[in-house]
Design a protein around this motif. Structure first.
Motif, mmCIF file in Angstrom:
data_model
loop_
_atom_site.group_PDB
_atom_site.id
_atom_site.type_symbol
_atom_site.label_atom_id
_atom_site.label_comp_id
_atom_site.label_asym_id
_atom_site.label_seq_id
_atom_site.Cartn_x
_atom_site.Cartn_y
_atom_site.Cartn_z
ATOM 1 N N ASP A 89 -43.734 -7.709 11.031
ATOM 2 C CA ASP A 89 -43.229 -6.450 10.479
ATOM 3 C C ASP A 89 -43.311 -5.274 11.450
ATOM 4 O OD1 ASP A 89 -45.994 -6.327 10.229
ATOM 5 O OD2 ASP A 89 -45.983 -5.939 8.084
ATOM 6 N N CYS A 90 -43.802 -5.514 12.658
ATOM 7 C CA CYS A 90 -43.829 -4.466 13.685
ATOM 8 C C CYS A 90 -43.766 -5.126 15.058
ATOM 9 C CB CYS A 90 -45.107 -3.632 13.558
ATOM 10 S SG CYS A 90 -45.293 -2.377 14.840
ATOM 11 N N ILE A 91 -42.905 -4.593 15.918
ATOM 12 C CA ILE A 91 -42.831 -5.062 17.301
ATOM 13 C C ILE A 91 -43.208 -3.914 18.223
ATOM 14 C CG2 ILE A 91 -41.282 -5.768 19.181
ATOM 15 C CD1 ILE A 91 -39.713 -7.397 17.169
ATOM 16 N N LEU A 92 -44.131 -4.189 19.131
ATOM 17 C CA LEU A 92 -44.495 -3.257 20.194
ATOM 18 C C LEU A 92 -43.946 -3.855 21.484
ATOM 19 C CD1 LEU A 92 -48.202 -2.550 19.188
ATOM 20 C CD2 LEU A 92 -46.151 -1.260 18.556
ATOM 21 N N ALA A 93 -42.843 -3.302 21.961
ATOM 22 C CA ALA A 93 -42.142 -3.851 23.114
ATOM 23 C C ALA A 93 -42.588 -3.144 24.381
ATOM 24 C CB ALA A 93 -40.637 -3.727 22.916
ATOM 25 N N LEU A 94 -43.500 -3.763 25.098
ATOM 26 C CA LEU A 94 -43.995 -3.198 26.342
ATOM 27 C C LEU A 94 -43.013 -3.421 27.489
ATOM 28 C CD1 LEU A 94 -47.714 -4.322 26.077
ATOM 29 C CD2 LEU A 94 -46.752 -2.080 25.554
ATOM 30 N N HIS A 95 -42.289 -4.522 27.417
ATOM 31 C CA HIS A 95 -41.301 -4.824 28.456
ATOM 32 C C HIS A 95 -40.044 -4.025 28.140
ATOM 33 C CE1 HIS A 95 -38.853 -7.723 31.004
ATOM 34 N NE2 HIS A 95 -39.791 -7.245 31.792
ATOM 35 N N ARG A 96 -39.512 -3.349 29.133
ATOM 36 C CA ARG A 96 -38.438 -2.380 28.902
ATOM 37 C C ARG A 96 -37.042 -2.921 29.195
ATOM 38 N NH1 ARG A 96 -39.784 1.987 32.719
ATOM 39 N NH2 ARG A 96 -40.846 0.352 33.858
ATOM 40 N N SER A 97 -36.883 -4.219 29.185
ATOM 41 C CA SER A 97 -35.612 -4.833 29.553
ATOM 42 C C SER A 97 -34.603 -4.825 28.397
ATOM 43 C CB SER A 97 -35.839 -6.285 29.988
ATOM 44 O OG SER A 97 -36.203 -7.070 28.867
ATOM 45 N N LEU A 98 -33.348 -5.027 28.756
ATOM 46 C CA LEU A 98 -32.293 -5.157 27.747
ATOM 47 C C LEU A 98 -32.557 -6.374 26.869
ATOM 48 C CD1 LEU A 98 -29.602 -4.326 26.505
ATOM 49 C CD2 LEU A 98 -28.453 -5.637 28.316
ATOM 50 N N ARG A 99 -33.023 -7.456 27.470
ATOM 51 C CA ARG A 99 -33.316 -8.671 26.716
ATOM 52 C C ARG A 99 -34.335 -8.387 25.608
ATOM 53 N NH1 ARG A 99 -35.044 -11.621 30.638
ATOM 54 N NH2 ARG A 99 -33.236 -12.939 30.956
ATOM 55 N N ASP A 110 -38.305 -4.094 10.830
ATOM 56 C CA ASP A 110 -38.047 -2.701 10.454
ATOM 57 C C ASP A 110 -38.646 -1.687 11.420
ATOM 58 O OD1 ASP A 110 -36.531 -3.248 8.211
ATOM 59 O OD2 ASP A 110 -38.273 -3.325 6.890
ATOM 60 N N TYR A 111 -39.845 -1.956 11.917
ATOM 61 C CA TYR A 111 -40.520 -0.961 12.745
ATOM 62 C C TYR A 111 -40.699 -1.513 14.151
ATOM 63 C CZ TYR A 111 -43.132 3.261 13.643
ATOM 64 O OH TYR A 111 -43.520 4.491 14.136
ATOM 65 N N THR A 112 -39.924 -0.978 15.081
ATOM 66 C CA THR A 112 -39.978 -1.399 16.475
ATOM 67 C C THR A 112 -40.299 -0.188 17.341
ATOM 68 O OG1 THR A 112 -37.588 -1.082 16.693
ATOM 69 C CG2 THR A 112 -38.342 -3.305 16.145
ATOM 70 N N VAL A 113 -41.150 -0.414 18.339
ATOM 71 C CA VAL A 113 -41.620 0.664 19.205
ATOM 72 C C VAL A 113 -41.471 0.232 20.654
ATOM 73 C CG1 VAL A 113 -43.578 2.143 19.800
ATOM 74 C CG2 VAL A 113 -43.344 1.286 17.449
ATOM 75 N N SER A 114 -40.991 1.147 21.479
ATOM 76 C CA SER A 114 -40.945 0.915 22.916
ATOM 77 C C SER A 114 -40.976 2.268 23.616
ATOM 78 C CB SER A 114 -39.708 0.114 23.325
ATOM 79 O OG SER A 114 -39.856 -0.351 24.663
ATOM 80 N N TYR A 115 -40.783 2.227 24.904
ATOM 81 C CA TYR A 115 -40.799 3.455 25.696
ATOM 82 C C TYR A 115 -39.412 4.103 25.719
ATOM 83 C CZ TYR A 115 -45.229 1.618 27.369
ATOM 84 O OH TYR A 115 -46.501 1.123 27.445
ATOM 85 N N ASN A 116 -39.398 5.384 25.928
ATOM 86 C CA ASN A 116 -38.134 6.118 26.009
ATOM 87 C C ASN A 116 -37.306 5.710 27.230
ATOM 88 O OD1 ASN A 116 -39.935 7.388 27.793
ATOM 89 N ND2 ASN A 116 -38.990 9.379 27.517
ATOM 90 N N THR A 117 -37.898 5.001 28.159
ATOM 91 C CA THR A 117 -37.190 4.535 29.356
ATOM 92 C C THR A 117 -36.705 3.090 29.217
ATOM 93 O OG1 THR A 117 -39.296 3.904 30.350
ATOM 94 C CG2 THR A 117 -38.426 6.101 30.906
ATOM 95 N N SER A 118 -36.908 2.489 28.066
ATOM 96 C CA SER A 118 -36.444 1.118 27.853
ATOM 97 C C SER A 118 -34.922 1.076 27.807
ATOM 98 C CB SER A 118 -36.992 0.573 26.529
ATOM 99 O OG SER A 118 -38.380 0.441 26.596
ATOM 100 N N ALA A 119 -34.375 -0.057 28.164
ATOM 101 C CA ALA A 119 -32.926 -0.239 28.070
ATOM 102 C C ALA A 119 -32.499 -0.044 26.617
ATOM 103 C CB ALA A 119 -32.553 -1.637 28.544
ATOM 104 N N MET A 120 -31.500 0.786 26.411
ATOM 105 C CA MET A 120 -30.977 1.074 25.067
ATOM 106 C C MET A 120 -32.093 1.480 24.098
ATOM 107 S SD MET A 120 -27.967 -1.827 24.985
ATOM 108 C CE MET A 120 -27.455 -1.494 23.343
ATOM 109 N N SER A 121 -32.947 2.364 24.553
ATOM 110 C CA SER A 121 -34.126 2.764 23.769
ATOM 111 C C SER A 121 -33.779 3.335 22.402
ATOM 112 C CB SER A 121 -34.973 3.760 24.556
ATOM 113 O OG SER A 121 -34.239 4.945 24.797
ATOM 114 N N PHE A 122 -32.561 3.804 22.232
ATOM 115 C CA PHE A 122 -32.148 4.358 20.938
ATOM 116 C C PHE A 122 -32.123 3.301 19.830
ATOM 117 C CE2 PHE A 122 -28.302 3.037 23.136
ATOM 118 C CZ PHE A 122 -27.585 2.369 22.154
ATOM 119 N N LEU A 123 -32.174 2.031 20.198
ATOM 120 C CA LEU A 123 -32.186 0.965 19.193
ATOM 121 C C LEU A 123 -33.570 0.743 18.577
ATOM 122 C CD1 LEU A 123 -29.829 -1.660 20.865
ATOM 123 C CD2 LEU A 123 -29.322 -0.117 18.951
#
Length: 143
Positions: A89-99, A110-123
């Motif tokens: 129910d939550c993903i913490l995406a440390l890797h910033r790739s498009l994949r 529903d709840y996904t978190v990553s860095y503002n510098t991740s590929a397509m971070s708006f998703l």
């Protein structure tokens, strides 16, 4: 913004180099220290899986062979389906790739978190400012 206690199953995604994978493990421990009841799955490379398996904070290690059998679009779909199956129910995406971004989005979590510098971070549902001057462990802990 949800609390760490609102989640039953969190996945941490780090499929970069072995050093990056090892430096992400304190995040898993920190989450477990705060909420010992949460299930933590760690999605990583086959080489990184043996390192992650040593962490007492990680409940499930998911080896993602992104350069081998699970490469390309087919592999992203397989991993996304596995995430759905595990009811994460939550993903913490440390890797910033498009994949990783596509994997996070297609998983339906529903709840996904990553860095503002991740590929397509708006998703991602939430973006964390990528502080390049922080040590990698400290940066991971900003999640």
């Amino acid at each position: 913004m949800p609390s760490i206690f609102d989640f039953k199953h969190i996945a941490i995604v780090q499929t970069a180099f072995l050093g990056d994978i090892a430096l992400a493990l304190p995040l898993a421990q920190s989450i477990k220290d705060i909420n010992p009841d949460v299930i933590i799955s760690f999605i990583t490379t086959p080489a990184g899986a043996s390192i992650v398996a040593l962490s007492p904070a990680v409940d499930n290690v998911i080896a993602y062979d992104k350069r081998g059998l699970e490469s390309g679009w087919h592999g992203i779909r397989l991993m996304a389906d596995l995430i759905k199956e595990k009811k994460i129910d939550c993903i913490l995406a440390l890797h910033r790739s498009l994949r990783t971004t596509l994997l996070s989005k297609l998983s339906g979590v529903d709840y996904t978190v990553s860095y503002n510098t991740s590929a397509m971070s708006f998703l991602y549902k939430k973006n964390i400012k990528y502080e390049k001057d922080l040590h990698e462990v400290e940066r991971c802990l900003t999640m």
